[in-house]
Design an enzyme around this catalytic site. Sequence first.
Site, PDB file in Angstrom:
ATOM      1  CE  LYS A   1     111.986   2.400 112.098  1.00 50.01           C
ATOM      2  NZ  LYS A   1     113.054   1.669 111.335  1.00 50.01           N
TER       3      LYS A   1
ATOM      4  CG  ASP B   1     114.271   2.377 107.802  1.00 48.41           C
ATOM      5  OD1 ASP B   1     115.393   3.059 108.452  1.00 48.41           O
ATOM      6  OD2 ASP B   1     113.264   2.104 108.352  1.00 48.41           O
TER       7      ASP B   1
END
Length: 281
Positions: A74, A111
Amino acid sequence: MTEAKSPSKVPLAGVIGSPISHSKSPQLQRHWLNKYGVRGFYVPMDVSARDLRDVLITLPKAGFVGVNITIPHKEAVLEIADLVTDRATLIGAANTLIFRKDGRIHADNTDGYGFLENLRAGAPGWRPAQGAAAVLGAGGASRAVIASLLEAGVPEILLSNRTRIRAEKLQSDFGNRVTVIDWVQAGNMLEEASLVVNTSSLGMVGKPEMRVPLDGLRKDAVVTDLVYTPLKTRLLEAAKQKGCITVDGLGMLLHQAVPGFERWFGPRPEVDAEARDAVLN
């Protein structure tokens, strides 16, 4: 941001991580592809750190329109992407890549969006301005949660982590609306919180249990746990017994996937009981 797809090509997408066999994303995305009658495919790909750049550069040539990114890549994809959204920059990680027609890779982080949408769906009466949020954990998920809560208008974040220096790094990055609490005092901060969020792996299957004393939980608090294996963690069970509104972590996984699917395949998918079942079964 959605780009039109060529009718002659079947759009491909997927999720990249290492390991990747645990990912629930393929089940969810395939459910949506079938539900909305999209001629597309979504595949899991186990890619090592040393191969990540080469793979991302090659995928668009093979017909891929984008991918999800999971652990441990990520952070690394931010260095590879050509365009990075402000929220991905703030969080320091990306979980959604769009392969643009001009050849550039666009990185985003959904997210925080997924967290807030899940929270609002599970606790529609929650209002950001009504009080402080107690956040347990200071990893990558915590960064996304804190960024989204501050943007939504939560007045103060009470942050505690087993390793204090990691919490202090987040405090430095996000400013004076974040207050760091020693881990041994984490139970005390619950008394001041109208929202309690576990962003750590504590309570997850195969991980240590959550040992933070929960006596201080307020009856009017909303409590959510990003852990979704098991769905009912010790934290959520204790909070429910106190009379708190509880929100499990599965919805965050579902909601964070919505923007990516829409950008890659066209329809904006619905997060409903069928989507939950698709991931759980």
